[in-house]
Design an enzyme around this catalytic site. Structure first.
Site, PDB file in Angstrom:
ATOM      1  N   GLY A  49      -4.333 -14.912  15.451  1.00 21.56           N
ATOM      2  CA  GLY A  49      -4.301 -15.650  16.710  1.00 21.56           C
ATOM      3  C   GLY A  49      -4.056 -14.698  17.864  1.00 21.56           C
ATOM      4  O   GLY A  49      -3.511 -13.599  17.666  1.00 21.56           O
ATOM      5  N   GLN A  54      -1.373 -12.172  26.231  1.00 16.24           N
ATOM      6  CA  GLN A  54      -1.254 -10.932  25.466  1.00 16.24           C
ATOM      7  C   GLN A  54      -2.274  -9.884  25.899  1.00 16.24           C
ATOM      8  O   GLN A  54      -2.098  -8.699  25.631  1.00 16.24           O
ATOM      9  CB  GLN A  54      -1.429 -11.204  23.965  1.00 16.24           C
ATOM     10  CG  GLN A  54      -0.301 -12.019  23.361  1.00 16.24           C
ATOM     11  CD  GLN A  54      -0.516 -12.205  21.866  1.00 16.24           C
ATOM     12  OE1 GLN A  54      -1.220 -13.102  21.442  1.00 16.24           O
ATOM     13  NE2 GLN A  54       0.075 -11.337  21.063  1.00 16.24           N
ATOM     14  N   CYS A 103       3.670 -10.366  15.232  1.00 14.71           N
ATOM     15  CA  CYS A 103       2.983 -10.603  16.512  1.00 14.71           C
ATOM     16  C   CYS A 103       2.337  -9.311  16.971  1.00 14.71           C
ATOM     17  O   CYS A 103       2.960  -8.248  16.892  1.00 14.71           O
ATOM     18  CB  CYS A 103       4.000 -11.080  17.554  1.00 14.71           C
ATOM     19  SG  CYS A 103       3.264 -11.430  19.164  1.00 14.71           S
ATOM     20  N   LEU A 104       1.110  -9.411  17.448  1.00 18.04           N
ATOM     21  CA  LEU A 104       0.402  -8.211  17.907  1.00 18.04           C
ATOM     22  C   LEU A 104       1.107  -7.582  19.108  1.00 18.04           C
ATOM     23  O   LEU A 104       0.908  -6.405  19.385  1.00 18.04           O
ATOM     24  CB  LEU A 104      -1.052  -8.559  18.266  1.00 18.04           C
ATOM     25  CG  LEU A 104      -1.908  -9.087  17.104  1.00 18.04           C
ATOM     26  CD1 LEU A 104      -3.288  -9.494  17.595  1.00 18.04           C
ATOM     27  CD2 LEU A 104      -2.005  -8.064  15.985  1.00 18.04           C
ATOM     28  N   HIS A 145       3.256 -20.700  17.582  1.00 20.37           N
ATOM     29  CA  HIS A 145       3.467 -19.290  17.946  1.00 20.37           C
ATOM     30  C   HIS A 145       2.569 -18.909  19.129  1.00 20.37           C
ATOM     31  O   HIS A 145       3.030 -18.334  20.120  1.00 20.37           O
ATOM     32  CB  HIS A 145       3.169 -18.401  16.724  1.00 20.37           C
ATOM     33  CG  HIS A 145       3.232 -16.931  16.986  1.00 20.37           C
ATOM     34  ND1 HIS A 145       4.122 -16.089  16.363  1.00 20.37           N
ATOM     35  CD2 HIS A 145       2.512 -16.130  17.823  1.00 20.37           C
ATOM     36  CE1 HIS A 145       3.948 -14.851  16.811  1.00 20.37           C
ATOM     37  NE2 HIS A 145       2.959 -14.845  17.689  1.00 20.37           N
ATOM     38  N   GLU A 146       1.290 -19.267  19.024  1.00 22.92           N
ATOM     39  CA  GLU A 146       0.343 -18.900  20.104  1.00 22.92           C
ATOM     40  C   GLU A 146       0.669 -19.632  21.411  1.00 22.92           C
ATOM     41  O   GLU A 146       0.629 -19.037  22.484  1.00 22.92           O
ATOM     42  CB  GLU A 146      -1.102 -19.188  19.689  1.00 22.92           C
ATOM     43  CG  GLU A 146      -1.605 -18.384  18.507  1.00 22.92           C
ATOM     44  CD  GLU A 146      -1.338 -16.893  18.617  1.00 22.92           C
ATOM     45  OE1 GLU A 146      -1.346 -16.355  19.735  1.00 22.92           O
ATOM     46  OE2 GLU A 146      -1.076 -16.275  17.577  1.00 22.92           O
ATOM     47  N   HIS A 149       3.391 -18.283  23.608  1.00 22.26           N
ATOM     48  CA  HIS A 149       2.999 -17.179  24.505  1.00 22.26           C
ATOM     49  C   HIS A 149       2.633 -17.712  25.891  1.00 22.26           C
ATOM     50  O   HIS A 149       2.817 -17.029  26.896  1.00 22.26           O
ATOM     51  CB  HIS A 149       1.780 -16.439  23.942  1.00 22.26           C
ATOM     52  CG  HIS A 149       2.108 -15.418  22.886  1.00 22.26           C
ATOM     53  ND1 HIS A 149       2.902 -14.319  23.117  1.00 22.26           N
ATOM     54  CD2 HIS A 149       1.732 -15.331  21.580  1.00 22.26           C
ATOM     55  CE1 HIS A 149       3.000 -13.591  22.012  1.00 22.26           C
ATOM     56  NE2 HIS A 149       2.295 -14.186  21.055  1.00 22.26           N
TER      57      HIS A 149
HETATM   58 ZN    ZN Z   1       2.170 -13.418  19.110  1.00 24.37          ZN
END
Ligand code: ZN
Length: 185
Positions: A49, A54, A103-104, A145-146, A149
């Site tokens: 995701g 991000q 998480c990226l 989670h997404e 953000h």
């Molecule tokens: Zn994340």
């Protein structure tokens, strides 16, 4: 299409509340290109995701895509490439379950987070058409989670027990008992 740089924890724009996209904006070449770039960026980073903040766009837009290959766990199911614009979450159950999230934007770490496991999401797609989706289990976790953000929230903010936060290598070496549980949203 292009692979975009991913902001990392500490960048102030990851902590901003993002704004909704107007219907007219969604169909604009700028947003259509952003969606294509986000898909390429997510794939290049091997993520399941990615949210627009991000990649430094404070819009309420996130994309997800996963299969048993990148979750390494067939029972978690498969979700084809899906675009969520201006999503709204309704909890259908307060029952929670935990996953080891990654998480990226927080590379190299894993943390255990409990989240409600049944939600309904109302959102617009890339054509500004409205949809409703009921999500359970891993998909419910990935979506929350997404969408966090979009409010400037990172998964580490939701870790209740910081003993359940680990570096990736140590997580694999000491915590993970079953390699099939190795999940990185
Ligand atoms: Zn994340």
């Amino acid at each position: 299409m292009a692979v975009l740089p991913i902001l990392r924890m500490g960048h102030p724009n990851l902590r901003k509340k993002s704004r909704n996209l107007a219907l007219s904006e969604i169909k604009s070449p700028t947003i259509q290109k952003l969606i294509a770039d986000m898909r390429e960026t997510m794939k290049a980073a091997d993520g399941v995701g990615l949210a627009a903040p991000q990649v430094d766009f404070n819009y309420r837009l996130a994309v997800i895509e996963f299969d048993q290959y990148n979750t390494r766990y067939a029972d978690l199911g498969t979700q084809g490439f899906t675009i969520f614009i201006n999503p709204k979450i309704k909890l259908l159950s307060t029952e929670e379950a935990g996953f080891w999230e990654g998480c990226l934007s927080v590379p190299g770490l894993r943390g255990f987070v409990n989240r409600p496991q049944k939600i309904e999401v109302e959102y617009l797609d890339e054509n500004a058409e409205a949809h409703k989706l009921v999500a359970e289990g891993f998909l419910a976790t990935v979506l929350q989670h997404e969408f966090d953000h979009l409010d400037g929230v990172l998964y580490i903010d939701r870790i209740k027990d910081t003993k359940l936060l680990a570096f990736q290598d140590e997580f694999r070496q000491f915590i993970l008992k079953n390699p099939e549980e190795d999940i990185e949203p």
